[in-house]
Design an enzyme around this catalytic site. Structure first.
Site, PDB file in Angstrom:
ATOM      1  N   GLY A 241       0.776  -1.233   0.000  1.00 23.39           N
ATOM      2  CA  GLY A 241       0.000   0.000   0.000  1.00 23.39           C
ATOM      3  C   GLY A 241       0.807   1.283   0.000  1.00 23.39           C
ATOM      4  N   GLU A 282       5.079  -5.447   2.875  1.00 26.47           N
ATOM      5  CA  GLU A 282       4.848  -6.315   1.703  1.00 26.47           C
ATOM      6  C   GLU A 282       4.626  -5.428   0.486  1.00 26.47           C
ATOM      7  OE1 GLU A 282       2.352  -9.953   3.856  1.00 26.47           O
ATOM      8  OE2 GLU A 282       1.280  -8.312   2.919  1.00 26.47           O
ATOM      9  N   GLY A 284       4.757  -3.953  -3.145  1.00 26.54           N
ATOM     10  CA  GLY A 284       4.924  -4.433  -4.507  1.00 26.54           C
ATOM     11  C   GLY A 284       5.085  -3.232  -5.425  1.00 26.54           C
ATOM     12  N   ARG A 285       4.019  -2.455  -5.498  1.00 31.94           N
ATOM     13  CA  ARG A 285       3.971  -1.289  -6.372  1.00 31.94           C
ATOM     14  C   ARG A 285       5.167  -0.342  -6.180  1.00 31.94           C
ATOM     15  NH1 ARG A 285      -1.023   0.412  -7.935  1.00 31.94           N
ATOM     16  NH2 ARG A 285      -1.834  -0.683  -6.138  1.00 31.94           N
ATOM     17  N   ARG A 321      -5.168  -1.369 -15.370  1.00 32.33           N
ATOM     18  CA  ARG A 321      -5.606  -0.381 -14.372  1.00 32.33           C
ATOM     19  C   ARG A 321      -6.502   0.717 -14.942  1.00 32.33           C
ATOM     20  NH1 ARG A 321      -2.486   2.580 -12.042  1.00 32.33           N
ATOM     21  NH2 ARG A 321      -3.407   2.654 -10.002  1.00 32.33           N
ATOM     22  N   TYR A 325     -10.070   0.807 -13.165  1.00 34.32           N
ATOM     23  CA  TYR A 325     -10.332   1.820 -12.135  1.00 34.32           C
ATOM     24  C   TYR A 325     -10.639   3.189 -12.722  1.00 34.32           C
ATOM     25  CZ  TYR A 325      -7.760  -1.605  -9.252  1.00 34.32           C
ATOM     26  OH  TYR A 325      -7.320  -2.724  -8.623  1.00 34.32           O
ATOM     27  N   CYS A 362     -13.040  -4.793 -28.212  1.00 30.51           N
ATOM     28  CA  CYS A 362     -14.448  -4.413 -28.305  1.00 30.51           C
ATOM     29  C   CYS A 362     -14.993  -4.169 -26.902  1.00 30.51           C
ATOM     30  CB  CYS A 362     -15.250  -5.508 -28.988  1.00 30.51           C
ATOM     31  SG  CYS A 362     -14.575  -5.929 -30.581  1.00 30.51           S
ATOM     32  N   GLU A 363     -14.468  -3.165 -26.261  1.00 21.53           N
ATOM     33  CA  GLU A 363     -14.798  -2.896 -24.872  1.00 21.53           C
ATOM     34  C   GLU A 363     -14.542  -1.402 -24.657  1.00 21.53           C
ATOM     35  OE1 GLU A 363     -15.849  -4.883 -22.100  1.00 21.53           O
ATOM     36  OE2 GLU A 363     -15.849  -2.844 -21.315  1.00 21.53           O
TER      37      GLU A 363
HETATM   38  C1  LIG Z   1      -1.614  -6.558  -3.047  1.00 17.76           C
HETATM   39  C2  LIG Z   1      -1.027  -6.836  -1.727  1.00 17.76           C
HETATM   40  C3  LIG Z   1       0.223  -6.297  -1.385  1.00 17.76           C
HETATM   41  C4  LIG Z   1       0.990  -5.359  -2.272  1.00 17.76           C
HETATM   42  O1  LIG Z   1       0.338  -4.160  -2.460  1.00 17.76           O
HETATM   43  P1  LIG Z   1       1.117  -2.940  -3.176  1.00 17.76           P
HETATM   44  O2  LIG Z   1       0.026  -1.978  -3.486  1.00 17.76           O
HETATM   45  O3  LIG Z   1       1.716  -3.506  -4.413  1.00 17.76           O
HETATM   46  O4  LIG Z   1       2.114  -2.433  -2.235  1.00 17.76           O
HETATM   47  C5  LIG Z   1       0.756  -6.658  -0.173  1.00 17.76           C
HETATM   48  N1  LIG Z   1       0.101  -7.487   0.683  1.00 17.76           N
HETATM   49  C6  LIG Z   1      -1.098  -8.011   0.383  1.00 17.76           C
HETATM   50  C7  LIG Z   1      -1.749  -8.899   1.349  1.00 17.76           C
HETATM   51  C8  LIG Z   1      -1.705  -7.698  -0.824  1.00 17.76           C
HETATM   52  O5  LIG Z   1      -2.907  -8.210  -1.110  1.00 17.76           O
END
Ligand SMILES: *Cc1c(COP(=O)(O)O)cnc(C)c1O
Length: 435
Positions: A241, A282, A284-285, A321, A325, A362-363
């Protein structure tokens, strides 16, 4: 952090664009468009910056595999000392293939089947992070000695409207407050004796204060667990997040400030209580998002009731995305154009026009950009969709039988490597019974 000039025309850092542009003509020549291109040096430098921000703490980052599930990217994560946040059996396999050990894997699943838990326990196991009190009994024996629960604080942590998680009490994730103590109690009865605590209640949040609040919230739960059950939590995981600035007026996330203030919080906690749990993320982004682009060729200019720029890919099989969204006000990806006459030159200035950039599906939601003022694009130019290094190709599918683009990794020495090939019609036929 990404601002290298006062007026930046790119969202993905200029340094990343500057490493991609010199090899762009060769990559396109060899692998065609559309193509995803990742900048390894950008990923590494950013990750090192993150680790440095938390260097005063016992800290561990688990890369959220779902953000960019290519083993060559995961290998870089392993190299950086990261663990892996996995939520499905295949993500477990990906992490294990790049050498993740049991304590490198945070299995943060939800609505988990018995079979999924069984897979998490293979190969020496993983850190199982349970999402619901009723799932404890689904964990096959031998019951893990170390486990964790995902906490959902409910309405108390509602945040801004229109967010992906605007009200945790509406979400399927996590153990609600009323169940939390009982969940730990039950896990003790089943035989666990070492514990962690997890939460994830926000997505793409750019204000570090929000994440700091989350650490405070977890520390208060850590106290309650100590007092009520005598449990000394070993790690507290704030999940993912951490946001990235997708839009030109977004302020970059202040990772240094989060690191500094989190360190202070944890040090104070330790002084008072004699211990403090390891802090985990955790992300990712934040780790790979800004260091990838989708390069897709402009193939049409179309004047209808508005002006459309057509590119040779589509959102559904590459950059989901904006299609997913977009109507919620999210899903923005910045786009710049590279000059068809010299693919090492990003167009800057000149004629501007208001356009909608579309793919070929087609969307109606197949729009990379909607009503956006952009530099005038010619047929043959290459559109660079920025911040495409996380939650892009990974989210895509074959709706309308779109074929997924290949992925290329630009290495720190400037060479490049095809890390997944373009999808073919044969791939799509493969799962069907022949006639
Ligand atoms: C999606 C997710 C993440 C990673 O979220 P980011 O937005 O990429 O930081 C981490 N933990 C859990 C449980 C997730 O579902």
């Amino acid at each position: 952090m990404f601002i290298e000039t006062k007026k930046r025309k790119t969202m993905t850092p200029k340094s990343t664009i500057n490493r991609i542009l010199p090899v762009l003509p060769n990559i396109i020549d060899k692998y065609g468009t559309a193509v995803f291109i990742y900048d390894e040096l950008g990923i590494r430098k950013n990750a090192e910056r993150m680790m440095k921000s938390f260097s005063g703490l016992d800290f561990k980052q688990y890369f959220a595999v779902k953000a960019c599930p290519n083993i060559h990217i995961l290998k870089i994560m392993k190299d950086l000392g990261f663990g892996f946040d996995c939520s499905s059996p295949f993500e477990l396999s990906l992490a294990r293939i790049v050498g993740a050990t049991p304590d490198d894997i945070m299995f943060t699943s939800n609505n988990t089947s018995v079979e999924m838990f069984r897979r998490a326990q293979e190969h020496g196991g993983s850190i199982i992070n349970v999402d619901d009190i009723n799932q404890i009994k689904n964990i096959p024996p031998p019951f893990p000695e170390l486990m964790s629960f995902r906490y959902n604080p409910g309405k108390d942590r509602s945040n801004k409207e229109g967010g992906i998680f605007d009200d945790p009490s509406e979400e399927k994730f996590g153990v609600p407050e009323d169940d939390l103590l009982n969940a730990y109690r039950m896990a003790q009865v089943f035989g666990a004796w070492r514990f962690g605590l997890h939460t994830m209640i926000v997505s793409n949040e750019l204000d570090y204060q929000y994440h700091l609040e989350t650490i405070k919230m977890l520390l208060s739960i850590v106290m309650i667990l100590k007092r009520e059950l005598g449990i000394q939590i070993e790690f507290m995981n704030i999940g993912g997040g951490i946001g990235i600035p997708y839009k030109p007026d977004d302020k970059p996330f202040d990772i240094k400030a989060l690191g500094l203030e989190a360190t202070k919080l944890c040090q104070d906690f330790k002084k008072e209580n004699g211990f403090v749990p390891q802090l985990c993320t955790e992300s990712g982004r934040y780790i790979t998002g800004p260091y990838g682009v989708l390069a897709t060729r402009v193939i049409n200019r179309m004047k209808k009731y508005k002006t459309f720029i057509g590119v040779d890919s589509n959102c559904l099989s590459s950059l989901v995305r904006p299609a997913m969204y977009g109507k919620l006000g999210g899903g923005y990806h910045h786009i710049t154009f590279v000059d068809r006459k010299d693919l090492t030159v990003e167009k800057d200035g000149g004629d501007m026009e208001n356009v909608t950039v579309v793919g070929s599906m087609c969307e109606g939601t197949d729009r990379f950009a909607f009503d956006r003022d952009m530099v005038k694009a010619e047929i043959g130019d290459v559109a660079l969709c920025h911040d495409a290094g996380a939650h892009t190709l990974a989210m895509s599918g074959n709706y309308n039988s779109g074929l997924r683009p290949p992925e290329v990794l630009v290495r720190p020495d400037g060479s490049y490597l095809l890390i997944s090939r373009r999808e073919t019609e044969k791939d799509l036929f493969q799962r069907m019974r022949p006639i």
